[in-house]
Design a protein around this motif. Structure first.
Motif, PDB file in Angstrom:
ATOM      1  N   ILE A   9     -60.603  -8.949   3.175  1.00 23.56           N
ATOM      2  CA  ILE A   9     -59.305  -8.310   2.973  1.00 23.56           C
ATOM      3  C   ILE A   9     -58.903  -8.615   1.536  1.00 23.56           C
ATOM      4  CG2 ILE A   9     -56.917  -8.161   3.734  1.00 23.56           C
ATOM      5  CD1 ILE A   9     -58.897  -7.388   5.852  1.00 23.56           C
ATOM      6  N   SER A  10     -58.631  -7.605   0.741  1.00 28.75           N
ATOM      7  CA  SER A  10     -58.335  -7.812  -0.666  1.00 28.75           C
ATOM      8  C   SER A  10     -56.999  -8.498  -0.833  1.00 28.75           C
ATOM      9  CB  SER A  10     -58.275  -6.462  -1.395  1.00 28.75           C
ATOM     10  OG  SER A  10     -57.749  -6.639  -2.676  1.00 28.75           O
ATOM     11  N   LEU A  11     -56.943  -9.375  -1.816  1.00 30.75           N
ATOM     12  CA  LEU A  11     -55.691 -10.038  -2.145  1.00 30.75           C
ATOM     13  C   LEU A  11     -54.939  -9.288  -3.228  1.00 30.75           C
ATOM     14  CD1 LEU A  11     -56.791 -13.762  -2.152  1.00 30.75           C
ATOM     15  CD2 LEU A  11     -55.582 -12.495  -0.395  1.00 30.75           C
ATOM     16  N   GLN A  12     -55.283  -8.045  -3.472  1.00 28.45           N
ATOM     17  CA  GLN A  12     -54.615  -7.205  -4.459  1.00 28.45           C
ATOM     18  C   GLN A  12     -54.743  -7.747  -5.868  1.00 28.45           C
ATOM     19  OE1 GLN A  12     -53.732  -4.511  -2.837  1.00 28.45           O
ATOM     20  NE2 GLN A  12     -54.567  -5.834  -1.302  1.00 28.45           N
ATOM     21  N   GLU A  13     -55.854  -8.411  -6.160  1.00 29.30           N
ATOM     22  CA  GLU A  13     -56.027  -8.920  -7.500  1.00 29.30           C
ATOM     23  C   GLU A  13     -56.596  -7.838  -8.387  1.00 29.30           C
ATOM     24  OE1 GLU A  13     -56.876 -12.667  -8.525  1.00 29.30           O
ATOM     25  OE2 GLU A  13     -56.715 -13.599  -6.591  1.00 29.30           O
ATOM     26  N   SER A  14     -56.349  -7.958  -9.674  1.00 29.83           N
ATOM     27  CA  SER A  14     -56.857  -6.981 -10.630  1.00 29.83           C
ATOM     28  C   SER A  14     -58.366  -7.026 -10.648  1.00 29.83           C
ATOM     29  CB  SER A  14     -56.307  -7.301 -12.022  1.00 29.83           C
ATOM     30  OG  SER A  14     -56.949  -6.534 -12.985  1.00 29.83           O
ATOM     31  N   SER A  15     -58.965  -5.877 -10.981  1.00 26.00           N
ATOM     32  CA  SER A  15     -60.424  -5.830 -11.083  1.00 26.00           C
ATOM     33  C   SER A  15     -60.905  -6.349 -12.425  1.00 26.00           C
ATOM     34  CB  SER A  15     -60.897  -4.389 -10.896  1.00 26.00           C
ATOM     35  OG  SER A  15     -60.292  -3.550 -11.837  1.00 26.00           O
ATOM     36  N   ASN A  35     -49.372  -7.356   5.582  1.00 23.92           N
ATOM     37  CA  ASN A  35     -49.415  -6.864   4.198  1.00 23.92           C
ATOM     38  C   ASN A  35     -50.776  -7.069   3.553  1.00 23.92           C
ATOM     39  OD1 ASN A  35     -46.756  -5.858   3.952  1.00 23.92           O
ATOM     40  ND2 ASN A  35     -46.003  -7.937   3.744  1.00 23.92           N
ATOM     41  N   PHE A  36     -51.837  -7.010   4.347  1.00 26.35           N
ATOM     42  CA  PHE A  36     -53.188  -7.087   3.821  1.00 26.35           C
ATOM     43  C   PHE A  36     -53.751  -5.678   3.665  1.00 26.35           C
ATOM     44  CE2 PHE A  36     -53.861 -11.477   5.848  1.00 26.35           C
ATOM     45  CZ  PHE A  36     -53.411 -12.083   4.693  1.00 26.35           C
ATOM     46  N   VAL A  37     -54.418  -5.440   2.554  1.00 24.29           N
ATOM     47  CA  VAL A  37     -55.037  -4.146   2.286  1.00 24.29           C
ATOM     48  C   VAL A  37     -56.549  -4.341   2.286  1.00 24.29           C
ATOM     49  CG1 VAL A  37     -55.218  -2.229   0.664  1.00 24.29           C
ATOM     50  CG2 VAL A  37     -53.053  -3.441   0.919  1.00 24.29           C
ATOM     51  N   HIS A  38     -57.248  -3.557   3.106  1.00 21.15           N
ATOM     52  CA  HIS A  38     -58.693  -3.726   3.280  1.00 21.15           C
ATOM     53  C   HIS A  38     -59.472  -3.204   2.083  1.00 21.15           C
ATOM     54  CE1 HIS A  38     -62.739  -3.274   4.870  1.00 21.15           C
ATOM     55  NE2 HIS A  38     -62.394  -4.011   5.924  1.00 21.15           N
ATOM     56  N   ARG A  39     -59.153  -2.010   1.603  1.00 26.31           N
ATOM     57  CA  ARG A  39     -59.744  -1.366   0.428  1.00 26.31           C
ATOM     58  C   ARG A  39     -61.145  -0.794   0.668  1.00 26.31           C
ATOM     59  NH1 ARG A  39     -58.585  -4.053  -5.300  1.00 26.31           N
ATOM     60  NH2 ARG A  39     -60.420  -5.267  -4.793  1.00 26.31           N
ATOM     61  N   ASP A  40     -61.758  -1.005   1.841  1.00 30.15           N
ATOM     62  CA  ASP A  40     -63.086  -0.447   2.083  1.00 30.15           C
ATOM     63  C   ASP A  40     -63.270  -0.158   3.564  1.00 30.15           C
ATOM     64  OD1 ASP A  40     -66.529  -1.456   1.291  1.00 30.15           O
ATOM     65  OD2 ASP A  40     -65.606   0.501   1.610  1.00 30.15           O
ATOM     66  N   LEU A  41     -62.294   0.516   4.162  1.00 30.56           N
ATOM     67  CA  LEU A  41     -62.383   0.859   5.573  1.00 30.56           C
ATOM     68  C   LEU A  41     -63.330   2.041   5.753  1.00 30.56           C
ATOM     69  CD1 LEU A  41     -61.399   0.442   8.472  1.00 30.56           C
ATOM     70  CD2 LEU A  41     -59.524   2.020   7.972  1.00 30.56           C
ATOM     71  N   ALA A  42     -64.322   1.880   6.615  1.00 28.33           N
ATOM     72  CA  ALA A  42     -65.303   2.927   6.920  1.00 28.33           C
ATOM     73  C   ALA A  42     -66.054   2.498   8.170  1.00 28.33           C
ATOM     74  CB  ALA A  42     -66.266   3.130   5.747  1.00 28.33           C
ATOM     75  N   ASP A  79     -55.274   2.699   2.435  1.00 30.00           N
ATOM     76  CA  ASP A  79     -56.041   2.374   3.635  1.00 30.00           C
ATOM     77  C   ASP A  79     -55.879   3.463   4.699  1.00 30.00           C
ATOM     78  OD1 ASP A  79     -56.035  -1.288   3.940  1.00 30.00           O
ATOM     79  OD2 ASP A  79     -57.305   0.102   2.836  1.00 30.00           O
ATOM     80  N   VAL A  80     -54.666   4.047   4.786  1.00 29.07           N
ATOM     81  CA  VAL A  80     -54.445   5.149   5.729  1.00 29.07           C
ATOM     82  C   VAL A  80     -55.347   6.327   5.365  1.00 29.07           C
ATOM     83  CG1 VAL A  80     -52.767   6.879   6.474  1.00 29.07           C
ATOM     84  CG2 VAL A  80     -52.117   4.463   6.379  1.00 29.07           C
ATOM     85  N   TRP A  81     -55.471   6.615   4.063  1.00 27.37           N
ATOM     86  CA  TRP A  81     -56.371   7.679   3.607  1.00 27.37           C
ATOM     87  C   TRP A  81     -57.801   7.394   4.097  1.00 27.37           C
ATOM     88  CZ3 TRP A  81     -55.400  11.553  -0.470  1.00 27.37           C
ATOM     89  CH2 TRP A  81     -56.547  12.270  -0.835  1.00 27.37           C
ATOM     90  N   ALA A  82     -58.257   6.156   3.883  1.00 26.76           N
ATOM     91  CA  ALA A  82     -59.613   5.784   4.303  1.00 26.76           C
ATOM     92  C   ALA A  82     -59.761   5.875   5.819  1.00 26.76           C
ATOM     93  CB  ALA A  82     -59.939   4.378   3.817  1.00 26.76           C
ATOM     94  N   PHE A  83     -58.700   5.581   6.559  1.00 26.83           N
ATOM     95  CA  PHE A  83     -58.781   5.709   8.021  1.00 26.83           C
ATOM     96  C   PHE A  83     -59.005   7.171   8.415  1.00 26.83           C
ATOM     97  CE2 PHE A  83     -58.125   4.606  12.390  1.00 26.83           C
ATOM     98  CZ  PHE A  83     -57.528   5.732  12.948  1.00 26.83           C
ATOM     99  N   GLY A  84     -58.334   8.098   7.702  1.00 33.23           N
ATOM    100  CA  GLY A  84     -58.554   9.506   7.993  1.00 33.23           C
ATOM    101  C   GLY A  84     -60.013   9.894   7.812  1.00 33.23           C
ATOM    102  N   VAL A  85     -60.654   9.364   6.758  1.00 27.97           N
ATOM    103  CA  VAL A  85     -62.074   9.649   6.538  1.00 27.97           C
ATOM    104  C   VAL A  85     -62.917   8.986   7.628  1.00 27.97           C
ATOM    105  CG1 VAL A  85     -63.977   9.492   4.894  1.00 27.97           C
ATOM    106  CG2 VAL A  85     -61.634   9.808   4.056  1.00 27.97           C
TER     107      VAL A  85
END
Length: 836
Positions: free
Chosen positions: A510-516, A686-693, A750-756
């Motif tokens: 689960i990403s901690l929203q850190e910069s890349s 408030n966790f963002v996965h960033r790679d839901l598939a 993440d909602v967008w990725a869930f749709g995919v």
């Protein structure tokens, strides 16, 4: 009377920002109990302030605990201030942050050693904070506080990660009063009504006599003429006043002691008194004040009798001259002139200082100069004042000229940069290539010079370091030999897929929203994981038997292992597939010994986060091996593998066996409901996965689905990731347009990725999303989503998908405006209702 009232602290005027935003408060005066990394240190905790470095806020090193007293951000104002307002924000990080404090407490101190917890007039200590990362939330402090040091202490769920930016509002406390010592207030019975005259907001010790604190006598609010009423709604009668009855003072006076921050030259004292003599209340008859600079009280006091005034029951300020006496403490005795004596405010004037509320402008626009030297007893030593003022004016003039010169040069530099970027925009602007021209574009652009015309249209000019993905793609080393691959009949994508080892958030479940960016992360003590969390256990390495390698990545490997004795250390709240079987199979994610510092810190962060996650649809962290290298995390093993391969096998079985009902629509919908449930849990934290598939969802017995993040550790899914702008490879076919173009990852992305992912499930993973588009065209399609001119291409409706699910749910996940996309709570509810 008007001049006298202006001399009091007025909370409605005393609301100036004290320097966190403007930078007047120096970095060394902002400290914290801990920091997550160097880029989230205390100095970055400034509201609405971007230094250009750091990750946009202060973030503590460990999760904040519910008591709210574990972690804090401390501000030193260097002198006493009257603070009426506080403001907070979440983490910024160029829109990539998603951490904020929903609630917090405040502690303050006047000397740095004795700390007081703030509470409102009803006793409530917790302040409601932020609901998102970008809006600043301002909260009035009722009552206000007088302090030099202030601590913000986030209060949140133990598994919540918080970050804060803060500002303090008020003005300098020129009284210098740090405490007063008075008898506790008395209770009056008036016509059967109980009236309490206690100091209800006193912040010192209260035991018959109030000591070492401040309260209602210095809160900037004086009482009304009728003491039964108050400025504050909903409080008891007499709230604004502190009062005493002469029945308990045989000597006929009330003694008060006032202590100050340092030795001062006192001009006068102002006392606000009630004078409602029809109820037995009058202003004091006489006041006698003693002075002390060191240890002993001086023997010659100052006495004062108020002048006789026309009979009036109005409350009033009484000014007592103190004769420019020098002292650090003042002891005053106020003599009764009736049965009761009530005070609501006490203020002192000392030296030549301008009082607090003189900071605002007058109606004519000029700054107020209400010197307490207006008092005829006030004296100012101005023998060297003119010389000093002249020197200061000259220094200010020189500094102003230097600043103007620097700013002028910066303005010209920015204008030139904008002009150069505009020329670059004109060079790159062109129409979006149609799908049939994609291969021709790729072939011609790779063989052309860097200055050739691109078919990629610039969407908008973001930051100065932003470059077109299509231009950057051509510059990457792995594309340098694309021309010869194309000439030999091979595709450029195939060349990349065979050579590049993808690494996208490999250590983040689960990403901690850190910069890349390559921001350094402070190494975390391994003892923290082994000892601070009862749910995290060290497992003996010798009890692990390796069975097979499940996959590998750039910095780690995933193995299937047999764990002997694992059942004995598992907590009751862990729901694990095959928990009662022996041997016990687990998945072991191991960090290679040659991994760099960033990968190691990422791995430790993943352990920290996964140890907090407890949900039936989230893969559980069972134990760790962090006593020695290599670092390992042990998670539950799902015997049916990942959902992508599971669905592929179902599809192949259905193709072989006609009439097979294992792939019914309701079964597929049940899988989607489980994923939505797991994501609903993550979004609540408030966790963002960033790679839901589907590749990152594992399947256990009875078609149990659990969300994980093993997709990038398997070579099988290397083709699902693509490198953009020189960063880590990204799953662009699952990403929202704002994630690709702006680097912004949120719940909505993440909602967008869930749709995919839902599209994958309902197509049984028969093909990649946007399989008819090349990677470059997928990137360009995100540009069409941004422009929103109706040219964007959405995934088509799967054959098994009802119109209602596609139109009402799937397409809503891909809305351009992130705020219009449904939440995971809404998605879960809609899918559950569809199964009913």
């Amino acid at each position: 009377m008007a001049v006298t009232i202006r001399a009091q602290v007025n909370p409605e005027i005393c609301r100036y920002p004290l320097g966190m935003t403007g930078g007047q408060i120096q970095d060394e005066d902002i400290t914290a109990s801990s920091q997550w990394s160097e880029s989230t240190a205390a100095r970055f905790g400034r509201l609405d302030f971007d230094t250009g470095d750091g990750d946009g806020a202060w973030c503590p090193d460990i999760m904040s605990e519910p008591d709210g007293f574990t972690e804090y951000l401390q501000v030193d104002l260097r002198s006493l201030h009257f603070i009426t307002l506080v403001g907070t924000q979440g983490r910024h990080a160029d829109g990539m942050g998603n951490e904020f404090a929903q609630r917090y407490r405040i502690k303050y101190s006047r000397d740095g050693s004795s700390w007081v917890g703030w509470h409102d007039r009803t006793g409530k200590q917790v302040i409601e904070g932020n609901r998102n990362t970008y809006d600043a939330v301002l909260k009035d402090l009722e009552p206000p506080i007088i302090a030099r040091f202030v601590r913000f202490m986030p209060v949140t769920d133990p598994s919540m990660i918080v970050c804060m930016r803060v500002e303090l509002y008020g003005c300098e406390w020129l009284d210098g009063l740090v405490s007063y010592n008075i008898p506790d207030g008395h209770q009056m019975i008036y016509r059967g009504l109980e009236i309490f005259f206690n100091d209800s907001v006193y912040d010192g010790a209260t035991a018959q006599r109030l000591t070492k604190g401040l309260g209602q006598l210095t809160d900037g609010t004086w009482g009304l003429d009728d003491f039964l009423h108050s400025h504050v709604p909903g409080v008891w009668p007499g709230y604004d006043y502190v009062g005493w009855s002469n029945k308990t003072f045989p000597k006929g006076y009330v003694e008060m002691i006032f202590d100050f921050d340092h030795i001062r030259n006192f001009t006068s004292m102002k006392v606000h008194c009630s004078n409602m003599f029809s109820r037995g209340v009058r202003q004091f008859r006489q006041a006698t004040c003693y002075f002390r600079s060191e240890s002993e009280w001086e023997s010659d006091p100052v006495s004062f009798r108020p002048a006789a005034e026309p009979p009036s029951q109005s409350a009033r300020f009484v000014t007592m001259p103190l004769g420019d006496r020098t002292a650090r403490s003042i002891k005053c005795r106020f003599h009764f002139s009736d049965q009761w004596m009530l005070f609501s405010e006490v203020a002192f004037q000392s030296g030549s200082a301008v009082y607090n509320t003189s900071l605002g402008p007058n109606k004519d626009g000029r700054s107020k100069k209400t010197l307490l030297g207006d008092d005829p007893t006030h004296k100012v030593d101005d023998s060297n004042t003119r010389i000093l003022i002249g020197c200061l004016v000259a220094i200010i003039a020189i500094l102003s000229a230097i600043i103007v010169t620097i700013l002028w040069r910066q303005v010209w530099q920015k204008m030139l940069e904008k002009a150069s970027r505009r020329w670059l925009d004109d060079e790159l602007t062109a129409r979006l290539a149609v799908q049939t021209q994609a291969f021709y574009f790729l072939n011609s652009s790779l063989s052309s010079e860097d200055g050739s015309t691109s078919t990629y249209e610039r969407i908008y000019p973001p930051r100065a370091d932003y470059q077109e993905p299509s231009r950057l793609i051509r510059k990457l080393p792995e594309f340098a030999e694309c021309t010869e691959h194309i000439e030999s009949g091979a595709s450029c994508r195939a060349a990349i897929s065979s050579d590049v080892a993808p690494h996208y958030a490999e250590a983040d479940i689960i990403s901690l929203q850190e910069s890349s960016d390559n921001s350094s992360i402070t190494a975390v003590s391994i003892n923290l994981f082994a000892g601070s969390d009862s749910t995290l256990r060290e497992f003996p390495r010798e009890k692990l038997t390796f069975k097979e390698k499940l996959g590998e990545g750039q910095f780690g490997e995933v193995h299937l292992c047999e764990a002997v004795g694992m059942q004995d250390i598992l907590d009751d709240d862990l729901s694990v597939e095959g928990g009662g079987e022996s041997p016990f199979l687990v998945a072991v994610k191991m960090l290679r010994e040659d991994a760099n510092k960033n990968a190691r810190n990422d791995f430790l962060k993943e352990i920290r986060i996964m140890s907090r996650l407890r949900d039936p649809n989230i893969v559980s962290l069972l134990a760790v091996c962090v006593d020695t290298d290599p670092l390992c995390m042990i998670t539950e093993y799902m015997e049916n593998g990942d959902l992508n391969q599971f669905l592929c096998s179902l599809r192949q079985k259905a193709d072989r066996e006609e009439g097979n009902d294992e792939v019914s629509y309701m079964k597929l919908l049940g899988m989607a409901v489980q994923i939505a449930s797991g994501m609903k849990y993550l979004s609540s934290l408030n966790f963002v996965h960033r790679d839901l598939a589907t590749r990152n969802c594992l399947v256990g017995k009875n078609d149990t689905i659990k969300i994980a993040d093993f997709g990038m550790s398997r070579n099988l899914y290397r083709g699902d990731y693509f490198r953009i702008q020189g960063r880590a490879v990204l799953p662009i076919r699952w990403m929202s347009w704002e994630s690709i173009l702006l680097g912004k990852f949120t719940m909505a992305s993440d909602v967008w990725a869930f749709g995919v992912t839902l599209w994958e499930i309902l197509t049984l993973c028969e093909e990649q999303p946007y399989s008819q588009l090349s990677d470059e065209q997928v990137i360009e399609n995100t540009g069409e989503f941004f422009r929103n001119q109706g040219k964007q291409v959405c995934l088509p409706k799967p054959q098994r998908c009802p119109e209602r699910i596609y139109n009402d749910l799937m397409l809503s996940c891909w809305r351009r405006n992130a705020n219009e996309r449904p939440s995971f709570q809404e998605i879960h509810t809609q899918l559950t209702e569809s199964m009913a």
